[in-house]
Design a protein around this motif. Structure first.
Motif, short mmCIF file in Angstrom:
data_model
loop_
_atom_site.label_atom_id
_atom_site.label_comp_id
_atom_site.label_asym_id
_atom_site.label_seq_id
_atom_site.Cartn_x
_atom_site.Cartn_y
_atom_site.Cartn_z
N VAL A 26 0.88 -1.08 -0.06
CA VAL A 26 0.05 -0.07 0.00
C VAL A 26 0.74 1.19 -0.12
CG1 VAL A 26 -1.59 1.33 1.31
CG2 VAL A 26 -1.93 -1.12 1.28
N LEU A 27 0.67 2.16 -0.98
CA LEU A 27 1.72 3.49 -1.04
C LEU A 27 0.81 4.70 -0.81
CD1 LEU A 27 3.07 2.35 -4.36
CD2 LEU A 27 4.05 1.98 -1.97
N GLN A 49 4.98 5.94 8.26
CA GLN A 49 6.02 4.69 7.72
C GLN A 49 6.53 3.78 8.68
OE1 GLN A 49 7.14 4.52 4.43
NE2 GLN A 49 8.26 2.94 5.06
N LYS A 50 6.72 4.26 9.71
CA LYS A 50 7.61 3.51 10.95
C LYS A 50 6.45 2.42 11.45
CE LYS A 50 11.59 5.74 12.56
NZ LYS A 50 12.08 6.75 13.16
N GLU A 51 5.16 2.92 11.64
CA GLU A 51 4.22 1.99 12.38
C GLU A 51 3.66 0.98 11.36
OE1 GLU A 51 1.35 4.81 14.51
OE2 GLU A 51 3.20 6.05 14.73
N LEU A 52 3.46 1.58 9.99
CA LEU A 52 2.89 0.75 9.11
C LEU A 52 3.88 -0.01 8.30
CD1 LEU A 52 -0.30 2.81 8.54
CD2 LEU A 52 0.08 0.92 10.26
N GLY A 53 4.91 0.55 8.07
CA GLY A 53 5.83 -0.11 6.97
C GLY A 53 5.98 -1.65 7.04
N PRO A 54 6.32 -2.13 8.41
CA PRO A 54 6.20 -3.68 8.63
C PRO A 54 5.26 -4.42 8.01
CG PRO A 54 7.04 -2.26 10.49
CD PRO A 54 6.37 -1.49 9.64
N ASN A 85 15.70 17.41 9.91
CA ASN A 85 14.32 17.99 10.52
C ASN A 85 13.27 16.84 10.84
OD1 ASN A 85 14.84 20.93 10.37
ND2 ASN A 85 15.46 20.48 8.54
N TYR A 86 13.35 15.67 10.41
CA TYR A 86 12.34 14.77 10.16
C TYR A 86 12.89 13.33 10.45
CZ TYR A 86 9.50 19.13 9.40
OH TYR A 86 8.92 20.37 9.67
N ALA A 87 13.81 13.13 10.17
CA ALA A 87 14.51 11.81 10.15
C ALA A 87 13.77 10.85 9.14
CB ALA A 87 14.53 11.08 11.55
N VAL A 88 13.40 11.41 8.02
CA VAL A 88 12.70 10.54 7.13
C VAL A 88 13.55 9.38 6.64
CG1 VAL A 88 11.80 10.74 4.70
CG2 VAL A 88 11.50 12.58 6.23
N THR A 89 12.66 8.30 6.74
CA THR A 89 13.23 6.92 6.16
C THR A 89 12.81 6.40 5.24
OG1 THR A 89 12.02 5.70 7.67
CG2 THR A 89 13.99 6.15 8.71
N PHE A 90 11.55 7.11 4.65
CA PHE A 90 10.71 6.58 3.55
C PHE A 90 11.45 7.05 2.09
CE2 PHE A 90 8.46 10.11 5.23
CZ PHE A 90 8.21 10.99 4.03
N PRO A 91 11.31 6.32 0.95
CA PRO A 91 11.87 6.60 -0.15
C PRO A 91 11.64 8.06 -0.66
CG PRO A 91 10.93 4.47 -0.37
CD PRO A 91 10.43 5.18 0.93
N MET A 92 12.37 9.07 -1.07
CA MET A 92 12.39 10.34 -1.52
C MET A 92 12.99 10.11 -2.87
SD MET A 92 11.08 12.30 0.77
CE MET A 92 11.21 13.87 -0.17
N PHE A 93 12.45 11.02 -3.77
CA PHE A 93 12.90 10.96 -5.32
C PHE A 93 13.41 12.15 -5.45
CE2 PHE A 93 9.96 7.40 -4.49
CZ PHE A 93 10.44 6.34 -5.23
#
Length: 158
Positions: A26-27, A49-54, A85-93
């Motif tokens: 799911v994206l 992302q952190k909670e639902l990624g798994p 600023n947000y410790a983003v771990t999801f893919p950024m393009f």
């Protein structure tokens, strides 16, 4: 018929990333900006992302400078901003355009699949497209819709 997995986009690192890599997930595809009033939504996007990624969920962030020139930096600046600023771990393009003749083909497709309240054009940063596990565009949400408010809708697709 083309679908979400037929597209490729360049990552912030400059590598072509086929969206087929996300098949079966799911994206939440979002056009982002670092200097926007909605920029704090990165916090909510990262929490999802952190909670639902798994469970098979991923946010995909697409920086865009078309609205108020609110994403002026290059890929390195965008990456540093998101990380510090947000410790983003999801893919950024890589930075793209979402409207007009130079709109990325992915966003042309998304807009064709789900028009907004005022037509197909994206009106501002942080417009969100929800994609189900089969790659279908199931919803489009306005920039004012917070990531947190999408949790139940996302969980129903997981």
């Amino acid at each position: 018929m083309s679908g979400i997995y037929d597209f490729t986009a360049m990552s912030l690192a400059g590598e072509d990333m086929p969206l087929k890599r996300f098949e079966g997930q799911v994206l939440l595809i979002v056009n982002t900006a670092s200097a926007c009033g909605f920029t704090p939504q990165y916090r909510g996007l990262e929490a999802l992302q952190k909670e639902l990624g798994p469970r098979g969920f991923s946010v995909l962030g697409f920086p865009c400078n078309q609205f108020g020139k609110q994403e002026p930096g290059d890929a390195k600046a965008i990456e540093q901003f998101c990380d510090s600023n947000y410790a983003v771990t999801f893919p950024m393009f890589a930075k793209i355009e979402v409207n007009g003749d130079k709109a990325h083909p992915l966003f042309r497709y998304l807009k064709r699949e789900k028009s907004g309240l005022l037509g197909s054009s994206i009106k501002w940063n942080f417009t969100k497209f929800l994609i189900d596990r089969s790659g279908q565009v199931v919803a489009r949400h306005a920039p004012t819709t917070t990531p947190e408010s999408l949790r139940k809708e996302i969980e129903a697709l997981l």
